[in-house]
Design an enzyme around this catalytic site. Structure first.
Site, PDB file in Angstrom:
ATOM      1  N   GLY A  39       0.796  -1.226   0.000  1.00 36.25           N
ATOM      2  CA  GLY A  39       0.000   0.000   0.000  1.00 36.25           C
ATOM      3  C   GLY A  39       0.827   1.275   0.000  1.00 36.25           C
ATOM      4  O   GLY A  39       0.286   2.358  -0.192  1.00 36.25           O
ATOM      5  N   CYS A 248     -27.568  -9.427 -16.211  1.00 37.77           N
ATOM      6  CA  CYS A 248     -27.042  -9.068 -17.534  1.00 37.77           C
ATOM      7  C   CYS A 248     -28.054  -9.472 -18.607  1.00 37.77           C
ATOM      8  O   CYS A 248     -28.555 -10.595 -18.610  1.00 37.77           O
ATOM      9  CB  CYS A 248     -25.710  -9.775 -17.768  1.00 37.77           C
ATOM     10  SG  CYS A 248     -25.115  -9.655 -19.476  1.00 37.77           S
ATOM     11  N   CYS A 251     -26.213 -12.496 -20.773  1.00 41.51           N
ATOM     12  CA  CYS A 251     -25.862 -13.807 -20.226  1.00 41.51           C
ATOM     13  C   CYS A 251     -26.617 -14.123 -18.948  1.00 41.51           C
ATOM     14  O   CYS A 251     -26.443 -15.191 -18.376  1.00 41.51           O
ATOM     15  CB  CYS A 251     -24.356 -13.905 -19.998  1.00 41.51           C
ATOM     16  SG  CYS A 251     -23.801 -13.017 -18.541  1.00 41.51           S
ATOM     17  N   CYS A 273     -22.938  -7.125 -18.958  1.00 39.00           N
ATOM     18  CA  CYS A 273     -21.680  -7.302 -18.228  1.00 39.00           C
ATOM     19  C   CYS A 273     -20.631  -6.310 -18.724  1.00 39.00           C
ATOM     20  O   CYS A 273     -20.425  -6.175 -19.929  1.00 39.00           O
ATOM     21  CB  CYS A 273     -21.102  -8.694 -18.474  1.00 39.00           C
ATOM     22  SG  CYS A 273     -21.971 -10.019 -17.663  1.00 39.00           S
ATOM     23  N   CYS A 279     -18.820 -12.505 -19.771  1.00 38.51           N
ATOM     24  CA  CYS A 279     -20.117 -12.567 -20.437  1.00 38.51           C
ATOM     25  C   CYS A 279     -20.074 -13.582 -21.590  1.00 38.51           C
ATOM     26  O   CYS A 279     -20.968 -14.425 -21.730  1.00 38.51           O
ATOM     27  CB  CYS A 279     -20.482 -11.182 -20.959  1.00 38.51           C
ATOM     28  SG  CYS A 279     -22.222 -11.006 -21.377  1.00 38.51           S
TER      29      CYS A 279
HETATM   30 ZN   LIG Z   1     -23.208 -10.916 -19.300  1.00 35.20          ZN
END
Ligand SMILES: [Zn+2]
Lengths: 299, 366
Positions: A39, A248, A251, A273, A279
């Site tokens: 970090g 989505c 999909c 997506c 996807c």
């Molecule tokens: Zn998708």
């Protein structure tokens, strides 16, 4: 005076993965230091790259420094492999390193990304390289580098909590939706790059090595595998990620980050997506959303 | 049915093909040659060399042609080439006191050893469009002296003779000049690095900042002690040989700005200096640089820091036009993932706003 005009053969040729070995060594040292202090932003002598600052020069330098001939590279921008800048960076590494490339998250050993973390869980041995525009999470609270470095050194993060608290006081919730600050291994507050906060939980105890390169700002930082990454929040206002009402449209995936696509000028919208590989793979496996192209129906 | 946009690769390749076509322009006209750019657009070439930090006229001209005359794009292309070159070492400090001057003017003395030499200047031309340049009319050759002149004494040396101006100062023992192209910047900077950053800084940005000091935002009471343009020798020490060898001559523009200074607890009243040194012929850049250099020395002289030109972190962080253009122009890259997150937030906040407004209406109605 007539200048000596060089012939095309006289111009410099480039090393494997563009950067010379000295530069790679310098960048690797910075990466090692970054891994040792999760970090923490390590200053490095960022080079001028043949693509513009702000377009991924930090990520490109990190990738160039760690890339070997046997690596398989995936490049995404906004989660997609086919966005123009991702295409351009992938083509760059094909040209200067002749490296194998893929769009499949699973097959990649190195994934360079801008603004997203793939939906598929990354595994040990993979490295995710983030392109970072402004590495300093405190920058918009304090513009001076001299000040913010002091604040990190003293672990003085009160200003950040005040900012988040003001959000809650004003809006009832934290109004940061991307580049949402995290605390790494209980020490440094870190900018996760402008990924949506939806992706923050994926950083936590990830099996993959996560490297962050900011070329213009000349900083490298890292989250080693299995490192604690906690999004800043308050007990009574716990951190939460975005949720989407619908799956989505292509999909049918739920619990993934979706892009809003404007379909027409009558307010028609669909959500798909943002991770194109995820996807496509779901579609290939027979998952269907409500607007999916139906092959049988078309025939 | 929706099909996601594809074909980024073909689109990019077609765009670049179109770019090449537009760059070449009307094929019935001869292509512009690198030699022509060097010879006839020399100041454009000089600017590219200066801000790319690479002294090579032919490559700078190539970059200008490749960039279709877009200076910052040309600077960018040449820098990306420069960064791949190995660094052999440091040359010896260039001796501008023995410069073969082509131009040298001082605003502080009417006449001085070596005289005022105007050289090839736009000064005192009347800026009227010149119809003779529409064609290719013969141009008289320049009048030049037969023999090269003697080295011309620096104005700063004249003032130094009386102790009226600060001297060049010494770097700390063992100080190796930094190289901002090889090391990350850190603030506060030593002056050597600051001058490097200014030397490759954007001419327009430095011009505006220098101008701002003249208009009262950190006034420095400047006088042009001297501006000189000419050729200097670049020499490299060869430890193996035990002597230095000349790498050749380069043209530079040097400006010594002399500034009033009332003195402080640490320093007696004397003139201080701002310094500008730029590749090629670029008086505007060298003068602006020297104004900004002096303004940035505020802390050194115990002056109040009240204006942008005095703020080192602000000036140096924003003077590099390749960095600036990259980051400004990156805004045209897709940001729709973040925008989606913001859309979601704004919709949610509007919903909450409307709910609150409705509640107020209901309360009022009751
Ligand atoms: Zn998708």
């Amino acid at each position: 005076m007539t200048p000596d005009v060089p012939t095309s053969a006289g111009l410099a040729t480039y090393n494997f993965a563009y950067l010379d070995e000295q530069t790679k060594r310098m960048i690797r040292r910075a990466i090692l230091k970054a891994i040792a202090i999760p970090g923490y932003q390590v200053p490095f002598a960022s080079r001028e790259m043949p693509m513009p600052y702000g377009w991924g020069t930090g990520g490109v330098q990190v990738t160039a420094a760690i890339l070997g001939p046997k690596d398989v590279l995936k490049v995404i921008d906004q989660g997609a492999d086919d966005t123009t800048n991702a295409v351009s960076i992938r083509a760059f590494f094909q040209k200067v390193a002749n490296v194998a490339v893929t769009t499949k998250t699973r097959e990649a050993t190195i994934i360079q990304t801008r603004h997203r973390i793939p939906e598929e869980k990354l595994t040990a041995g993979q490295t995710l390289v983030y392109q970072v525009p402004i590495p300093e999470p405190l920058r918009f609270l304090e513009p001076r580098e001299t000040e913010t470095r002091k604040m990190h050194a003293l672990e003085e993060y009160g200003l950040m909590h005040v900012k988040l608290y003001e959000d809650i006081a004003k809006n009832g919730h934290i109004a940061t939706t991307y580049a949402y600050p995290v605390k790494v291994e209980g020490r440094y507050v870190m900018d996760p790059s402008p990924t949506p906060k939806f992706d923050n939980p994926k950083m936590h105890r990830s099996e993959a090595l996560q490297l962050f390169g900011a070329g213009r700002e000349k900083r490298i930082y890292a989250v080693p595998p299995y490192t604690e990454v906690v999004s800043l929040d308050f007990e009574d206002h716990p951190f939460e990620i975005q949720t989407f009402d619908k799956p989505c449209a292509l999909c049918g995936a739920e619990n993934v980050y979706l892009d809003e696509v404007v379909l027409d000028d009558k307010g028609g919208r669909m959500f798909v997506c943002s991770d194109t590989d995820h996807c496509e793979e779901r579609c290939a496996n027979g998952h269907r959303g409500h607007l999916a192209y139906n092959k049988e129906a078309a025939e | 049915m929706y099909v996601a946009v594809k074909g980024g690769e073909a689109a990019i390749s077609n765009a670049h093909r179109l770019l090449a076509d537009r760059r070449r322009g009307d094929r019935s006209l001869p292509a512009i040659g690198i030699e022509q750019i060097v010879a006839q657009l020399g100041l454009a070439v000089d600017r590219v060399m200066a801000e790319a930090s690479l002294y090579d006229r032919a490559l700078a001209a190539l970059a200008v042609r490749q960039a279709r005359g877009d200076m910052i794009e040309a600077i960018f292309i040449l820098r990306a080439y420069r960064t791949t070159l190995p660094r052999f070492g440091y040359s010896k400090p260039v001796e501008t006191g023995v410069m073969l001057v082509e131009r040298r003017v001082s605003a502080t003395y009417k006449d001085l050893p070596g005289g005022q030499l105007l050289g090839p200047t736009f000064d005192y031309t009347h800026r009227l469009l010149d119809p003779s340049l529409l064609g290719d009319e013969p141009v008289d050759t320049a009048l030049e002296r037969d023999e090269p002149g003697e080295p011309v004494m620096r104005v700063s040396d004249i003032l130094a003779g009386e102790g009226l101006v600060e001297d060049d100062g010494n770097l700390p023992e063992g100080h190796v000049a930094g190289d901002l192209t090889r090391e990350p910047l850190e603030f506060p900077m030593a002056r050597d690095l600051r001058l490097q950053a200014l030397a490759r800084g954007d001419e327009g940005f430095l011009l505006a900042l220098g101008y701002s000091t003249q208009r009262g935002y950190a006034r420095t009471h400047p006088f042009v002690g001297e501006v000189r343009i000419g050729e200097v020798e670049v020499e490299l020490d060869m430890p193996e040989l035990g002597f230095s060898v000349s790498l050749g001559r380069i043209q530079v523009t040097e400006c010594q700005m002399v500034n009033q200074f009332k003195g402080s607890a640490k320093n007696p009243p004397q003139f201080t200096r701002g310094y500008g040194l730029v590749f090629g012929q670029s008086e505007r850049k060298a003068m602006a640089m020297s104004l900004v250099d002096r303004a940035l020395r505020a802390e050194e002289f115990g002056e109040d820091i009240v204006a942008p030109a005095q703020d080192e972190e602000f000036v140096i962080s924003h003077s590099d036009n390749v960095q600036a253009t990259g980051f400004v122009e990156h805004l045209k890259l897709p940001h729709y993932v973040d925008f989606q997150a913001e859309l979601d937030l704004v919709r949610r906040m509007r919903r909450e706003y409307e709910e609150r407004a409705d509640a107020v209406m209901r309360d009022a109605a009751e």
